[in-house]
Design a protein around this motif. Sequence first.
Motif, PDB file in Angstrom:
ATOM      1  N   LYS A 161      17.669   0.350   4.681  1.00 28.41           N
ATOM      2  CA  LYS A 161      16.641  -0.577   4.194  1.00 28.41           C
ATOM      3  C   LYS A 161      15.563   0.188   3.430  1.00 28.41           C
ATOM      4  O   LYS A 161      15.325   1.372   3.698  1.00 28.41           O
ATOM      5  N   PRO A 162      14.865  -0.469   2.488  1.00 25.43           N
ATOM      6  CA  PRO A 162      13.736   0.183   1.817  1.00 25.43           C
ATOM      7  C   PRO A 162      12.575   0.396   2.790  1.00 25.43           C
ATOM      8  O   PRO A 162      12.453  -0.325   3.782  1.00 25.43           O
ATOM      9  N   ILE A 163      11.757   1.397   2.497  1.00 27.40           N
ATOM     10  CA  ILE A 163      10.601   1.705   3.344  1.00 27.40           C
ATOM     11  C   ILE A 163       9.324   1.598   2.528  1.00 27.40           C
ATOM     12  O   ILE A 163       9.337   1.823   1.308  1.00 27.40           O
ATOM     13  N   LEU A 164       8.230   1.219   3.197  1.00 32.85           N
ATOM     14  CA  LEU A 164       6.950   1.045   2.504  1.00 32.85           C
ATOM     15  C   LEU A 164       5.814   1.511   3.405  1.00 32.85           C
ATOM     16  O   LEU A 164       5.700   1.064   4.559  1.00 32.85           O
ATOM     17  N   GLY A 165       4.997   2.437   2.903  1.00 34.06           N
ATOM     18  CA  GLY A 165       3.799   2.870   3.624  1.00 34.06           C
ATOM     19  C   GLY A 165       2.654   1.930   3.320  1.00 34.06           C
ATOM     20  O   GLY A 165       2.410   1.574   2.169  1.00 34.06           O
ATOM     21  N   VAL A 166       1.933   1.508   4.367  1.00 34.50           N
ATOM     22  CA  VAL A 166       0.870   0.501   4.234  1.00 34.50           C
ATOM     23  C   VAL A 166      -0.478   1.126   4.586  1.00 34.50           C
ATOM     24  O   VAL A 166      -0.578   1.916   5.526  1.00 34.50           O
ATOM     25  N   ASN A 167      -1.500   0.782   3.829  1.00 34.09           N
ATOM     26  CA  ASN A 167      -2.863   1.192   4.154  1.00 34.09           C
ATOM     27  C   ASN A 167      -3.337   0.376   5.370  1.00 34.09           C
ATOM     28  O   ASN A 167      -3.287  -0.853   5.366  1.00 34.09           O
ATOM     29  N   HIS A 168      -3.787   1.078   6.393  1.00 31.57           N
ATOM     30  CA  HIS A 168      -4.179   0.465   7.662  1.00 31.57           C
ATOM     31  C   HIS A 168      -5.242  -0.627   7.470  1.00 31.57           C
ATOM     32  O   HIS A 168      -5.140  -1.716   8.030  1.00 31.57           O
ATOM     33  N   CYS A 169      -6.238  -0.330   6.662  1.00 34.87           N
ATOM     34  CA  CYS A 169      -7.331  -1.279   6.427  1.00 34.87           C
ATOM     35  C   CYS A 169      -6.829  -2.532   5.730  1.00 34.87           C
ATOM     36  O   CYS A 169      -7.210  -3.651   6.081  1.00 34.87           O
ATOM     37  N   ILE A 170      -5.966  -2.357   4.743  1.00 36.33           N
ATOM     38  CA  ILE A 170      -5.442  -3.520   4.013  1.00 36.33           C
ATOM     39  C   ILE A 170      -4.560  -4.363   4.925  1.00 36.33           C
ATOM     40  O   ILE A 170      -4.525  -5.589   4.817  1.00 36.33           O
ATOM     41  N   GLY A 171      -3.891  -3.710   5.887  1.00 40.59           N
ATOM     42  CA  GLY A 171      -3.175  -4.459   6.917  1.00 40.59           C
ATOM     43  C   GLY A 171      -4.110  -5.382   7.677  1.00 40.59           C
ATOM     44  O   GLY A 171      -3.822  -6.572   7.871  1.00 40.59           O
ATOM     45  N   HIS A 172      -5.267  -4.854   8.080  1.00 46.77           N
ATOM     46  CA  HIS A 172      -6.269  -5.674   8.785  1.00 46.77           C
ATOM     47  C   HIS A 172      -6.739  -6.845   7.909  1.00 46.77           C
ATOM     48  O   HIS A 172      -6.840  -7.983   8.373  1.00 46.77           O
ATOM     49  N   ILE A 173      -7.047  -6.557   6.644  1.00 49.34           N
ATOM     50  CA  ILE A 173      -7.577  -7.594   5.752  1.00 49.34           C
ATOM     51  C   ILE A 173      -6.561  -8.707   5.550  1.00 49.34           C
ATOM     52  O   ILE A 173      -6.883  -9.901   5.688  1.00 49.34           O
ATOM     53  N   GLU A 174      -5.328  -8.343   5.221  1.00 50.77           N
ATOM     54  CA  GLU A 174      -4.317  -9.364   4.932  1.00 50.77           C
ATOM     55  C   GLU A 174      -3.950 -10.160   6.183  1.00 50.77           C
ATOM     56  O   GLU A 174      -3.670 -11.353   6.106  1.00 50.77           O
ATOM     57  N   MET A 175      -3.977  -9.510   7.340  1.00 55.44           N
ATOM     58  CA  MET A 175      -3.726 -10.236   8.590  1.00 55.44           C
ATOM     59  C   MET A 175      -4.845 -11.235   8.843  1.00 55.44           C
ATOM     60  O   MET A 175      -4.598 -12.391   9.227  1.00 55.44           O
TER      61      MET A 175
END
Length: 334
Positions: A102-116
Amino acid sequence: MVIAIGFEGSANKLGIGIVKDGEILSNCRRTYITPPGEGFLPRETAEHHQQNIHEVLQEALDQSGITPQEIDVVCYTKGPGMGAPLTVCAIVARTCALLWNKPILGVNHCIGHIEMGRLITKANNPTVLYVSGGNTQIIAYSRQRYRIFGETLDIAVGNCLDRFARVLKLSNAPSPGYNIEQMAKKGKKYLHLPYCVKGMDVSLSGILSYMEDRIDELLKDYTPEDLCYSLQETVFAMLVEITERAMAHCASDEVLIVGGVGCNERLQEMMGVMCSERGANIFATDERFCIDNGVMIAHAGALAHAAGTRMPLEHATVTQRYRTDDVLVTWRDD
């Protein structure tokens, strides 16, 4: 339709979650709790994640009813965070991506919080106050970036509260910040503390060292509950001030509070008073989503994947200092 799995382990919370088009299928978490008076160190935190990650992964898959074959993208926290714990999750995410092809993607922790936060509260284009153990930022979206309007100049608000909890030898279960909040509810006598707002930024190390250095003499005149109450009222007033200034600058009528400290009911209450005076709306989530979790990483990764963002496996590394405004927000064009 995108099904994504997210691995989060930037600090003492290990979380794995699975989402399908914004629907949460599983949200599993383990917290590394240290004895009263102690913080968590990178090596021991990483060992905790290593010992628990296989069990949490199995739990997340079982709870979701999803097989690895159905997953479209494997997402993990690239940063910011503590290097050793971040690396544990990155290695397991890379391994899963290779095993499952599967493809992999690194996520910015802060942007994870914002989008959630945006997903759960349905806030449209809010001014964001991001407050956690490691981060304190005031953020607004503009031209495909989450722009940092102001931030802490030294330590984060969660770190400030946690370290004061250590001074008082409060329990770290379920979290030191939660225990400070409960004690603050019983505080009656307010102690005037250093208040340090510099333009759009705040400085929190001075208020902490002021209390640490004088703790014995302060406890002669104030109860521990009074000190918790005074600390909360002061630092939260500073956060409300810079949030209101950012709102005025952006002509914003929405505030979204994200991050672990965002669970604090007193912070939500103080922000709510400011918002009601401005005719604005306040949005916040509960501990399922404001405390670090894997679902937020899965959701932010799914948005980026659906918008065409791709990451070669050799770039699937970690970055301890990964700025919020370094990320091109490909999934928004408003």
